[in-house]
Design a protein around this motif. Structure first.
Motif, mmCIF file in Angstrom:
data_model
loop_
_atom_site.group_PDB
_atom_site.id
_atom_site.type_symbol
_atom_site.label_atom_id
_atom_site.label_comp_id
_atom_site.label_asym_id
_atom_site.label_seq_id
_atom_site.Cartn_x
_atom_site.Cartn_y
_atom_site.Cartn_z
ATOM 1 N N ALA A 89 -14.434 66.721 -26.892
ATOM 2 C CA ALA A 89 -15.825 66.527 -27.300
ATOM 3 C C ALA A 89 -16.042 66.990 -28.741
ATOM 4 O O ALA A 89 -17.014 66.602 -29.366
ATOM 5 C CB ALA A 89 -16.763 67.292 -26.364
ATOM 6 N N ASP A 90 -15.120 67.803 -29.237
ATOM 7 C CA ASP A 90 -15.164 68.263 -30.624
ATOM 8 C C ASP A 90 -14.379 67.261 -31.466
ATOM 9 O O ASP A 90 -13.263 66.897 -31.106
ATOM 10 C CB ASP A 90 -14.515 69.650 -30.712
ATOM 11 N N PRO A 91 -14.922 66.789 -32.593
ATOM 12 C CA PRO A 91 -14.204 65.791 -33.394
ATOM 13 C C PRO A 91 -12.802 66.242 -33.830
ATOM 14 O O PRO A 91 -11.862 65.451 -33.786
ATOM 15 C CB PRO A 91 -15.113 65.572 -34.606
ATOM 16 N N VAL A 92 -12.662 67.493 -34.233
ATOM 17 C CA VAL A 92 -11.337 67.991 -34.619
ATOM 18 C C VAL A 92 -10.439 68.093 -33.388
ATOM 19 O O VAL A 92 -9.272 67.703 -33.422
ATOM 20 C CB VAL A 92 -11.436 69.347 -35.356
ATOM 21 N N GLY A 93 -10.974 68.593 -32.292
ATOM 22 C CA GLY A 93 -10.205 68.683 -31.054
ATOM 23 C C GLY A 93 -9.714 67.324 -30.587
ATOM 24 O O GLY A 93 -8.576 67.180 -30.132
ATOM 25 N N LYS A 94 -10.555 66.309 -30.723
ATOM 26 C CA LYS A 94 -10.146 64.942 -30.345
ATOM 27 C C LYS A 94 -9.002 64.475 -31.234
ATOM 28 O O LYS A 94 -8.049 63.854 -30.745
ATOM 29 C CB LYS A 94 -11.321 63.982 -30.440
ATOM 30 N N GLN A 95 -9.080 64.769 -32.530
ATOM 31 C CA GLN A 95 -7.980 64.395 -33.432
ATOM 32 C C GLN A 95 -6.687 65.093 -33.020
ATOM 33 O O GLN A 95 -5.614 64.490 -33.081
ATOM 34 C CB GLN A 95 -8.316 64.766 -34.875
ATOM 35 N N VAL A 96 -6.780 66.347 -32.617
ATOM 36 C CA VAL A 96 -5.588 67.087 -32.189
ATOM 37 C C VAL A 96 -4.994 66.433 -30.949
ATOM 38 O O VAL A 96 -3.785 66.159 -30.898
ATOM 39 C CB VAL A 96 -5.907 68.579 -31.940
ATOM 40 N N VAL A 97 -5.821 66.153 -29.961
ATOM 41 C CA VAL A 97 -5.323 65.524 -28.733
ATOM 42 C C VAL A 97 -4.676 64.177 -29.047
ATOM 43 O O VAL A 97 -3.578 63.871 -28.565
ATOM 44 C CB VAL A 97 -6.456 65.370 -27.688
ATOM 45 N N ASP A 98 -5.333 63.371 -29.876
ATOM 46 C CA ASP A 98 -4.782 62.061 -30.237
ATOM 47 C C ASP A 98 -3.442 62.199 -30.971
ATOM 48 O O ASP A 98 -2.507 61.440 -30.718
ATOM 49 C CB ASP A 98 -5.774 61.272 -31.097
ATOM 50 N N ALA A 99 -3.354 63.165 -31.868
ATOM 51 C CA ALA A 99 -2.098 63.377 -32.600
ATOM 52 C C ALA A 99 -0.997 63.898 -31.677
ATOM 53 O O ALA A 99 0.175 63.538 -31.828
ATOM 54 C CB ALA A 99 -2.312 64.352 -33.760
ATOM 55 N N TRP A 100 -1.365 64.723 -30.705
ATOM 56 C CA TRP A 100 -0.379 65.217 -29.732
ATOM 57 C C TRP A 100 0.218 64.039 -28.965
ATOM 58 O O TRP A 100 1.418 63.997 -28.735
ATOM 59 C CB TRP A 100 -1.052 66.205 -28.779
#
Length: 160
Positions: free
Chosen positions: A77-88
């Motif tokens: 739900a956090d924009p940075v957190g979403k980027q991290v999950v997507d990059a993982w």
């Protein structure tokens, strides 16, 4: 006692000295945060408290009154957190995956503080243990998110 987790308020019935990890997992049923060592050493239990990484296995829930706790369940739900999950996912970081919820929380906290971390900043912030040794993939994913150019994964030193 009231506890603010993932932007929701919960009434907690556990004793104030109960570790936050057990309240999150057992009382609230959020099982994404893992138990690893119970000594705040491995990082599998990492959550964000007021934006900072905290080891929930040793933190008494009573110390969380009035603070904002974020768990892996809400990281996307956090924009940075979403980027991290997507990059993982893109970099296929997880192998067994057990430590990865804590790794994602630590990476999210770092990238919210430092938009383009250096290899040294990544190594200093990403101190969670990974038995599968995915440190180079973690570093590559973080550089991909930030658009920075770290050492190539094959030539990079391993984290911790």
């Amino acid at each position: 006692m009231e506890l603010q987790i993932n932007d929701k308020t919960y009434q907690i019935t556990s004793d104030a000295d109960t570790p936050l990890l057990w309240v999150i997992r057992d009382e609230l049923g959020m099982t994404g945060t893992k138990y690893g060592c119970g000594l705040a050493q491995c990082g599998a239990c990492s959550v964000l408290v007021d934006g900072e990484v905290l080891r929930s296995c040793v933190m008494p829930v009573g110390a969380m009154a009035g603070r904002k706790v974020s768990t892996i369940e809400a990281v996307s739900a956090d924009p940075v957190g979403k980027q991290v999950v997507d990059a993982w996912v893109k970099h296929q970081v997880p192998q067994c995956g057990y430590c990865q919820s804590g790794q994602v929380m630590a990476a999210t906290a770092l990238l919210k503080q430092v938009a383009q971390p250096s290899d040294e900043q990544i190594a200093a912030a990403m101190v969670n243990l990974c038995r599968c040794g995915t440190y180079n993939a973690i570093k590559a994913a973080m550089h991909d998110i930030s658009g920075s150019k770290g050492a190539p994964a094959a030539a990079a030193s391993t984290l911790p």
